[in-house]
Scaffold this motif. Structure first.
Motif, PDB file in Angstrom:
ATOM      1  N   PHE A  17       0.854  -1.175   0.000  1.00 17.74           N
ATOM      2  CA  PHE A  17       0.000   0.000   0.000  1.00 17.74           C
ATOM      3  C   PHE A  17       0.889   1.223   0.000  1.00 17.74           C
ATOM      4  CE2 PHE A  17      -3.025  -3.086   1.622  1.00 17.74           C
ATOM      5  CZ  PHE A  17      -4.124  -2.787   0.836  1.00 17.74           C
ATOM      6  N   ILE A  18       0.537   2.169  -0.858  1.00 19.28           N
ATOM      7  CA  ILE A  18       1.306   3.408  -0.973  1.00 19.28           C
ATOM      8  C   ILE A  18       0.323   4.572  -1.075  1.00 19.28           C
ATOM      9  CG2 ILE A  18       3.331   2.343  -2.051  1.00 19.28           C
ATOM     10  CD1 ILE A  18       2.283   3.326  -4.757  1.00 19.28           C
ATOM     11  N   GLU A  19       0.829   5.772  -0.962  1.00 23.59           N
ATOM     12  CA  GLU A  19       0.014   6.978  -1.097  1.00 23.59           C
ATOM     13  C   GLU A  19       0.582   7.787  -2.250  1.00 23.59           C
ATOM     14  OE1 GLU A  19      -0.338  11.157  -0.842  1.00 23.59           O
ATOM     15  OE2 GLU A  19       1.363  10.255   0.163  1.00 23.59           O
ATOM     16  N   LEU A  20      -0.288   8.158  -3.179  1.00 18.36           N
ATOM     17  CA  LEU A  20       0.111   9.005  -4.302  1.00 18.36           C
ATOM     18  C   LEU A  20      -0.864  10.171  -4.377  1.00 18.36           C
ATOM     19  CD1 LEU A  20       0.866   6.436  -7.157  1.00 18.36           C
ATOM     20  CD2 LEU A  20       2.517   7.786  -5.878  1.00 18.36           C
ATOM     21  N   GLY A  21      -0.378  11.368  -4.205  1.00 15.73           N
ATOM     22  CA  GLY A  21      -1.230  12.551  -4.292  1.00 15.73           C
ATOM     23  C   GLY A  21      -2.401  12.527  -3.318  1.00 15.73           C
ATOM     24  N   GLY A  22      -2.203  11.963  -2.151  1.00 15.36           N
ATOM     25  CA  GLY A  22      -3.251  11.912  -1.140  1.00 15.36           C
ATOM     26  C   GLY A  22      -4.253  10.784  -1.326  1.00 15.36           C
ATOM     27  N   GLU A  23      -4.023   9.917  -2.303  1.00 15.03           N
ATOM     28  CA  GLU A  23      -4.933   8.800  -2.576  1.00 15.03           C
ATOM     29  C   GLU A  23      -4.280   7.477  -2.188  1.00 15.03           C
ATOM     30  OE1 GLU A  23      -8.061   9.170  -3.654  1.00 15.03           O
ATOM     31  OE2 GLU A  23      -7.836  11.334  -3.880  1.00 15.03           O
ATOM     32  N   ILE A  74       0.209  -0.040 -10.639  1.00 19.09           N
ATOM     33  CA  ILE A  74      -0.302   0.806  -9.562  1.00 19.09           C
ATOM     34  C   ILE A  74      -1.824   0.880  -9.693  1.00 19.09           C
ATOM     35  CG2 ILE A  74      -0.242   3.088  -8.473  1.00 19.09           C
ATOM     36  CD1 ILE A  74       2.504   1.696  -8.473  1.00 19.09           C
ATOM     37  N   TRP A  75      -2.529   0.451  -8.641  1.00 18.75           N
ATOM     38  CA  TRP A  75      -3.984   0.525  -8.566  1.00 18.75           C
ATOM     39  C   TRP A  75      -4.348   1.651  -7.620  1.00 18.75           C
ATOM     40  CZ3 TRP A  75      -6.997  -2.861 -11.385  1.00 18.75           C
ATOM     41  CH2 TRP A  75      -6.337  -3.962 -11.934  1.00 18.75           C
ATOM     42  N   MET A  76      -5.311   2.509  -8.008  1.00 17.18           N
ATOM     43  CA  MET A  76      -5.732   3.616  -7.154  1.00 17.18           C
ATOM     44  C   MET A  76      -7.165   3.383  -6.701  1.00 17.18           C
ATOM     45  SD  MET A  76      -5.740   7.711  -7.971  1.00 17.18           S
ATOM     46  CE  MET A  76      -3.979   7.916  -7.739  1.00 17.18           C
ATOM     47  N   LEU A  77      -7.420   3.632  -5.423  1.00 18.00           N
ATOM     48  CA  LEU A  77      -8.762   3.502  -4.882  1.00 18.00           C
ATOM     49  C   LEU A  77      -9.566   4.713  -5.321  1.00 18.00           C
ATOM     50  CD1 LEU A  77     -10.531   1.680  -3.131  1.00 18.00           C
ATOM     51  CD2 LEU A  77      -9.845   3.034  -1.167  1.00 18.00           C
ATOM     52  N   HIS A  78     -10.629   4.478  -6.067  1.00 13.26           N
ATOM     53  CA  HIS A  78     -11.466   5.557  -6.589  1.00 13.26           C
ATOM     54  C   HIS A  78     -12.129   6.273  -5.424  1.00 13.26           C
ATOM     55  CE1 HIS A  78     -14.727   7.403  -9.003  1.00 13.26           C
ATOM     56  NE2 HIS A  78     -13.761   7.479  -9.892  1.00 13.26           N
ATOM     57  N   SER A  79     -11.981   7.585  -5.347  1.00 12.76           N
ATOM     58  CA  SER A  79     -12.415   8.337  -4.164  1.00 12.76           C
ATOM     59  C   SER A  79     -13.904   8.660  -4.117  1.00 12.76           C
ATOM     60  CB  SER A  79     -11.606   9.626  -4.038  1.00 12.76           C
ATOM     61  OG  SER A  79     -11.775  10.406  -5.192  1.00 12.76           O
ATOM     62  N   TRP A 103     -11.397  -0.042  -7.376  1.00  8.10           N
ATOM     63  CA  TRP A 103      -9.992   0.131  -7.717  1.00  8.10           C
ATOM     64  C   TRP A 103      -9.865   0.371  -9.215  1.00  8.10           C
ATOM     65  CZ3 TRP A 103      -6.230   0.347  -4.065  1.00  8.10           C
ATOM     66  CH2 TRP A 103      -6.545  -0.134  -2.797  1.00  8.10           C
ATOM     67  N   ILE A 104      -9.031   1.328  -9.589  1.00  7.48           N
ATOM     68  CA  ILE A 104      -8.783   1.657 -10.989  1.00  7.48           C
ATOM     69  C   ILE A 104      -7.297   1.472 -11.255  1.00  7.48           C
ATOM     70  CG2 ILE A 104      -8.794   3.508 -12.700  1.00  7.48           C
ATOM     71  CD1 ILE A 104     -11.151   4.717 -11.118  1.00  7.48           C
ATOM     72  N   GLN A 105      -6.979   0.787 -12.368  1.00 10.26           N
ATOM     73  CA  GLN A 105      -5.576   0.617 -12.721  1.00 10.26           C
ATOM     74  C   GLN A 105      -5.042   1.976 -13.153  1.00 10.26           C
ATOM     75  OE1 GLN A 105      -4.668  -2.028 -16.011  1.00 10.26           O
ATOM     76  NE2 GLN A 105      -2.876  -2.745 -14.925  1.00 10.26           N
TER      77      GLN A 105
END
Length: 86
Positions: free
Chosen positions: A37-43, A56-61, A67-69
């Protein structure tokens, strides 16, 4: 016939003091893969180290459960790179 347990993260909201469960995205699986788990731009993001690439998967806010690739980084020589856990 045997149902597989969902894998994911237990999240605690400071706003309303409730717990919720967020399932991991549908991941390609390979032996010896590493998830961080990492943080990118507050996400909140999930970094998946696969053979020769970093996904890198980002949790859609908006709803916080999708999760979005976000990125796929192709590593020229994967043996030179090691994912660090923080």
């Amino acid at each position: 016939l045997v149902e597989r347990c969902p894998q994911g993260v237990l999240r605690f909201s400071l706003e309303d003091e409730t717990f919720s469960f967020i399932c991991h995205p549908q991941l390609q699986s390979c032996k010896g893969e590493q998830l961080n788990f990492i943080e990118l731009g507050g996400e909140l993001c999930l970094a998946q180290c696969l053979d020769g690439k970093q996904v890198i998967w980002m949790l859609h806010s908006v709803d916080g459960h999708e999760w979005i690739q976000h990125r796929v980084i192709i590593l020229p020589k994967p043996e030179l790179y090691k994912t660090l856990s923080v």
